[in-house]
Enzyme design. Structure first.
Site, PDB file in Angstrom:
ATOM      1  N   TYR A  18      67.414  35.099  41.531  1.00 38.91           N
ATOM      2  CA  TYR A  18      67.316  35.302  42.691  1.00 38.91           C
ATOM      3  C   TYR A  18      66.267  36.657  43.527  1.00 38.91           C
ATOM      4  CZ  TYR A  18      71.415  37.304  39.733  1.00 38.91           C
ATOM      5  OH  TYR A  18      72.892  37.224  39.092  1.00 38.91           O
ATOM      6  N   CYS A  34      58.121  42.274  37.353  1.00 43.17           N
ATOM      7  CA  CYS A  34      59.133  41.892  37.156  1.00 43.17           C
ATOM      8  C   CYS A  34      59.322  41.536  35.865  1.00 43.17           C
ATOM      9  CB  CYS A  34      58.998  40.468  37.927  1.00 43.17           C
ATOM     10  SG  CYS A  34      59.739  38.909  37.206  1.00 43.17           S
ATOM     11  N   THR A  35      60.943  40.851  35.742  1.00 45.86           N
ATOM     12  CA  THR A  35      61.211  41.130  33.974  1.00 45.86           C
ATOM     13  C   THR A  35      60.049  39.708  33.181  1.00 45.86           C
ATOM     14  OG1 THR A  35      62.887  39.657  34.434  1.00 45.86           O
ATOM     15  CG2 THR A  35      63.726  41.294  34.097  1.00 45.86           C
ATOM     16  N   HIS A  36      59.863  39.223  34.104  1.00 44.46           N
ATOM     17  CA  HIS A  36      59.331  38.372  33.274  1.00 44.46           C
ATOM     18  C   HIS A  36      57.843  38.320  32.855  1.00 44.46           C
ATOM     19  CE1 HIS A  36      62.784  35.916  34.620  1.00 44.46           C
ATOM     20  NE2 HIS A  36      62.348  34.428  33.708  1.00 44.46           N
ATOM     21  N   GLU A  56      59.238  31.021  32.233  1.00 50.55           N
ATOM     22  CA  GLU A  56      60.324  30.358  31.486  1.00 50.55           C
ATOM     23  C   GLU A  56      59.946  29.251  31.398  1.00 50.55           C
ATOM     24  OE1 GLU A  56      64.081  30.905  32.721  1.00 50.55           O
ATOM     25  OE2 GLU A  56      63.599  32.458  33.556  1.00 50.55           O
ATOM     26  N   ASP A 108      70.904  40.654  34.183  1.00 56.33           N
ATOM     27  CA  ASP A 108      69.458  40.336  34.555  1.00 56.33           C
ATOM     28  C   ASP A 108      69.746  39.012  35.296  1.00 56.33           C
ATOM     29  OD1 ASP A 108      66.446  40.398  35.715  1.00 56.33           O
ATOM     30  OD2 ASP A 108      66.536  38.608  33.435  1.00 56.33           O
ATOM     31  N   SER A 109      69.478  38.560  36.324  1.00 59.55           N
ATOM     32  CA  SER A 109      68.984  36.903  36.868  1.00 59.55           C
ATOM     33  C   SER A 109      69.585  35.863  35.770  1.00 59.55           C
ATOM     34  CB  SER A 109      68.421  36.973  37.994  1.00 59.55           C
ATOM     35  OG  SER A 109      67.405  37.046  37.296  1.00 59.55           O
ATOM     36  N   CYS A 157      66.672  44.186  36.026  1.00 63.87           N
ATOM     37  CA  CYS A 157      66.460  42.714  36.844  1.00 63.87           C
ATOM     38  C   CYS A 157      65.111  43.012  38.326  1.00 63.87           C
ATOM     39  CB  CYS A 157      67.755  42.068  37.406  1.00 63.87           C
ATOM     40  SG  CYS A 157      66.906  40.706  39.046  1.00 63.87           S
ATOM     41  N   ASN A 158      64.212  43.204  38.383  1.00 65.10           N
ATOM     42  CA  ASN A 158      63.456  44.396  39.041  1.00 65.10           C
ATOM     43  C   ASN A 158      64.598  43.965  40.641  1.00 65.10           C
ATOM     44  OD1 ASN A 158      60.540  45.634  38.562  1.00 65.10           O
ATOM     45  ND2 ASN A 158      61.848  43.569  37.020  1.00 65.10           N
TER      46      ASN A 158
END
Ligand code: DGL
Length: 273
Positions: free
Chosen positions: A43, A185-187, A153, A11-12, A74-75
């Site tokens: 990214y 999105c990963t987050h 984050e 992932d980024s 990562c999407n």
């Protein structure tokens, strides 16, 4: 390729650990080697060409670890670089868009799906293509929600600030009559409860939330079975972590994404160039 080899995941940054968490929950005997490109995150605000270049660096680095399969957590990378990676890397590769799209189509009753993601993911149109390829009758309403990445984050996942951000992003979708939202999105899984609450209030009814991390882990399990690459049930799988910058900060925040303490885990700083 050996079935006891590890699964490579990248992932980024550390958001991809939401995918790792889902994989560990569903495939406890698999070894995982994870790479977070923390030196070059985000990214999602970069051009497709740059994301492709970064993604290639990550995939090539993981390849050195004798992995049996690559998961692009990562999407943004899955949206803009998956085809190119598949041409260049001689391994089975699974991205997060197709599993998320499939889960969304299965969850939708009205055929109206909302997708949120980074600027690059939404601009690529990858979710719209993936969803309508499964069922062309689906209507997809995609919206970039970039502010949600730094909120996750920072650990700012409850309270007025994330609620306002979610409300701001979803207000223009009220007319769309969607019944499913894909967290593209990963987050975003970290903000799931705020998204569910705020969107439910805005639309005055509950909306199903699809987490592409869960859907990806399910699809990974099927892919491993199909390719006869499932690890034998000898011992619990291991997790190795690599980052390109600030391993200390990664350790601090990563436990939130992984949902467990990182004590005893090996986090190594590496260089991709
Ligand atoms: N990992 C990215 C994604 O899922 C989010 C963070 C970034 O912008 O790099 O799209």
């Amino acid at each position: 390729m050996d079935k006891q080899s590890a699964i490579g995941v990248f992932d980024s940054g550390l958001g991809g650990l939401t995918v790792v968490r889902a994989i560990i929950e569903q495939l406890e005997f698999e070894d995982i080697v994870y790479l977070g490109d923390t030196a070059r995150i985000p990214y999602g605000t970069r051009s497709a060409q740059t994301v492709v270049r970064y993604a290639r660096n990550c995939a090539e680095k993981l390849r050195e670890h004798d992995i049996k399969l690559l998961v692009v957590a990562c999407n943004t990378v899955s949206a803009v670089a998956l085809d190119i990676l598949r041409e260049q890397i001689d391994l089975p590769i699974l991205g997060v868009i197709a599993p998320g799209a499939k889960a969304a189509v299965e969850a939708s009753r009205r055929g109206r799906i909302g997708v949120i993601g980074t600027l690059a993911t939404i601009a690529s149109g990858a979710y719209v293509r993936a969803i309508t390829a499964i069922d062309p009758r689906m209507k997809v309403y995609a919206r970039a929600t970039p502010l949600l990445v730094p909120l996750a984050e920072e650990g700012w996942t409850q309270g007025e600030v994330p609620r306002l951000a979610v409300r701001h992003y979803f207000e223009p979708l009220v007319e769309s009559d969607i019944d499913v939202v894909v967290l593209g999105c990963t987050h975003y899984p970290l903000l799931r409860s705020v998204i569910e609450g705020e969107v439910g209030m805005l639309f005055s009814r509950p909306i199903s939330v699809v987490d592409s991390a869960q859907a990806t882990a399910q699809q990974l399990a099927s892919l491993l079975r199909e390719k006869r690459l499932r690890a034998e049930k000898k011992r619990p799988g291991s997790l190795r972590l690599m980052v390109t910058d600030k391993p200390g900060r990664f350790a601090e925040v990563a436990s939130r994404f992984l949902g467990r303490n990182l004590d005893g885990l090996d986090i190594r700083q590496i260089d991709l160039l």
